[in-house]
Design a protein around this motif. Structure first.
Motif, mmCIF file in Angstrom:
data_model
loop_
_atom_site.group_PDB
_atom_site.id
_atom_site.type_symbol
_atom_site.label_atom_id
_atom_site.label_comp_id
_atom_site.label_asym_id
_atom_site.label_seq_id
_atom_site.Cartn_x
_atom_site.Cartn_y
_atom_site.Cartn_z
ATOM 1 N N ASN A 5 0.851 -1.185 0.000
ATOM 2 C CA ASN A 5 0.000 0.000 0.000
ATOM 3 C C ASN A 5 0.889 1.239 0.000
ATOM 4 O O ASN A 5 1.695 1.434 0.902
ATOM 5 C CB ASN A 5 -0.913 -0.011 1.220
ATOM 6 N N LEU A 6 0.727 2.098 -1.006
ATOM 7 C CA LEU A 6 1.531 3.303 -1.131
ATOM 8 C C LEU A 6 0.792 4.543 -0.635
ATOM 9 O O LEU A 6 1.342 5.632 -0.642
ATOM 10 C CB LEU A 6 1.970 3.497 -2.587
ATOM 11 N N GLY A 7 -0.456 4.380 -0.216
ATOM 12 C CA GLY A 7 -1.252 5.497 0.283
ATOM 13 C C GLY A 7 -2.129 6.104 -0.793
ATOM 14 O O GLY A 7 -1.909 5.909 -1.991
ATOM 15 N N ALA A 8 -3.136 6.855 -0.367
ATOM 16 C CA ALA A 8 -4.071 7.556 -1.264
ATOM 17 C C ALA A 8 -4.743 6.600 -2.251
ATOM 18 O O ALA A 8 -5.032 6.965 -3.382
ATOM 19 C CB ALA A 8 -3.363 8.688 -2.001
ATOM 20 N N GLY A 9 -4.982 5.355 -1.833
ATOM 21 C CA GLY A 9 -5.644 4.383 -2.691
ATOM 22 C C GLY A 9 -4.740 3.750 -3.733
ATOM 23 O O GLY A 9 -5.212 3.013 -4.589
ATOM 24 N N VAL A 10 -3.451 4.016 -3.670
ATOM 25 C CA VAL A 10 -2.491 3.475 -4.638
ATOM 26 C C VAL A 10 -1.764 2.297 -4.006
ATOM 27 O O VAL A 10 -1.332 2.375 -2.858
ATOM 28 C CB VAL A 10 -1.465 4.554 -5.065
#
Length: 83
Positions: A5-10
């Motif tokens: 998970n890279l954050g912001a739904g990415v």
């Protein structure tokens, strides 16, 4: 497959494609015509190399899309911030 998970739904899915699949899809893409990638601006699609400076190829393959979606389905969230 490992999800990062890279954050912001990415997120990324490690080892989603095998080396052979990658080579196959690269070969398929090389038979197509690449265009400059556009961004979506208020007035519509435009080329802005300060934001996006790559080429891309787009082609429709319903069977391939369905196969990839089914493979990814277990890794995908049921919803994403209300979508």
């Amino acid at each position: 497959m490992k999800i990062e998970n890279l954050g912001a739904g990415v997120f990324t899915i490690d080892n989603f494609l095998s080396k052979q699949e990658c080579e196959r899809y690269i070969n398929i893409s090389e038979d197509k015509i690449y265009d400059l990638a556009t961004i979506n601006a208020i007035a519509g699609p435009e080329i802005n190399k300060e934001i996006r400076h790559n080429d891309r190829v787009i082609f429709d393959d319903v069977e391939l899309a369905n196969m990839l979606f089914q493979r990814a389905r277990a890794c995908l969230p049921a919803s994403l911030h209300g979508w």
